[in-house]
Enzyme design. Structure first.
Site, PDB file in Angstrom:
ATOM      1  N   PHE A  45      53.757  -8.864  24.347  1.00  0.00           N
ATOM      2  CA  PHE A  45      52.602  -8.753  25.238  1.00  0.00           C
ATOM      3  C   PHE A  45      52.589  -7.458  26.042  1.00  0.00           C
ATOM      4  CE2 PHE A  45      55.672 -11.895  26.860  1.00  0.00           C
ATOM      5  CZ  PHE A  45      56.175 -11.234  27.973  1.00  0.00           C
ATOM      6  N   GLY A  48      50.057  -4.389  25.247  1.00  0.00           N
ATOM      7  CA  GLY A  48      48.703  -4.276  25.770  1.00  0.00           C
ATOM      8  C   GLY A  48      48.563  -4.668  27.228  1.00  0.00           C
ATOM      9  N   HIS A  49      49.646  -5.094  27.878  1.00  0.00           N
ATOM     10  CA  HIS A  49      49.556  -5.602  29.264  1.00  0.00           C
ATOM     11  C   HIS A  49      50.706  -5.065  30.094  1.00  0.00           C
ATOM     12  CE1 HIS A  49      49.217  -8.602  32.544  1.00  0.00           C
ATOM     13  NE2 HIS A  49      47.985  -8.732  32.121  1.00  0.00           N
ATOM     14  N   PHE A  50      50.755  -4.025  30.573  1.00  0.00           N
ATOM     15  CA  PHE A  50      49.942  -2.834  30.379  1.00  0.00           C
ATOM     16  C   PHE A  50      50.875  -1.752  29.872  1.00  0.00           C
ATOM     17  CE2 PHE A  50      48.271  -5.289  33.954  1.00  0.00           C
ATOM     18  CZ  PHE A  50      46.987  -5.544  33.524  1.00  0.00           C
ATOM     19  N   VAL A  55      53.627  -5.528  32.725  1.00  0.00           N
ATOM     20  CA  VAL A  55      53.672  -6.689  33.614  1.00  0.00           C
ATOM     21  C   VAL A  55      53.461  -7.931  32.751  1.00  0.00           C
ATOM     22  CG1 VAL A  55      52.545  -7.867  35.548  1.00  0.00           C
ATOM     23  CG2 VAL A  55      52.741  -5.376  35.567  1.00  0.00           C
TER      24      VAL A  55
END
Length: 144
Positions: A45, A48-50, A55
């Protein structure tokens, strides 16, 4: 009682990349569990986050709490071999960012069970500081 990933996989159906607990250090079947998630920079994850400031998404912290709670519930004799489903999430609060290198301590206390439904109170910690918390409503069902 200390459970590793293989023990956890024998209780709940989650698998990579969605198995979000690494270890269970304490369990009182049907009542309470303490589990851990080691958050690494390799988590899918974070792509893309971030990318500039990784986070862990809050919903995945709640999911990790739910998985820990499922271990407690599905370790209870009458629910062994079944599956736990989310019913609702109430009073969710996110108190601090969870970043690579953190170890999430996941504590879930089952506060009510009636038939095949119940409520758990979950709190995620980084060290001694709360990262997230919420009430998790669940339903127990058959796997098929």
């Amino acid at each position: 009682m200390d459970f590793g990933v293989q023990d956890i996989k024998n209780i709940i159906p989650h698998r990579y990349p969605f198995l979000l607990i690494d270890r269970v250090s304490y369990i009182e079947p049907g009542k309470k569990v303490v589990a851990y998630k080691n958050v690494t920079s390799n988590e899918y994850f974070f792509q893309g986050h971030f990318p500039e400031m990784p986070v862990m998404p809050g919903v995945l912290i709640i999911e990790a709490l739910a998985q820990a709670g499922a271990v407690a519930i599905l370790s209870q004799e009458e629910f062994k071999g079944k599956i736990a489903f989310f019913g609702a999430i109430n009073k969710a609060k996110f108190r601090r960012n969870v970043v690579p290198g953190d170890t999430l301590k996941l504590e879930v206390e089952i506060i009510k069970i009636k038939g095949s439904a119940g409520i758990g109170k979950g709190t995620a910690y980084i060290g001694e500081k709360k990262a997230a918390e919420g009430e998790l409503m669940f339903m127990i069902g058959d796997k098929n």
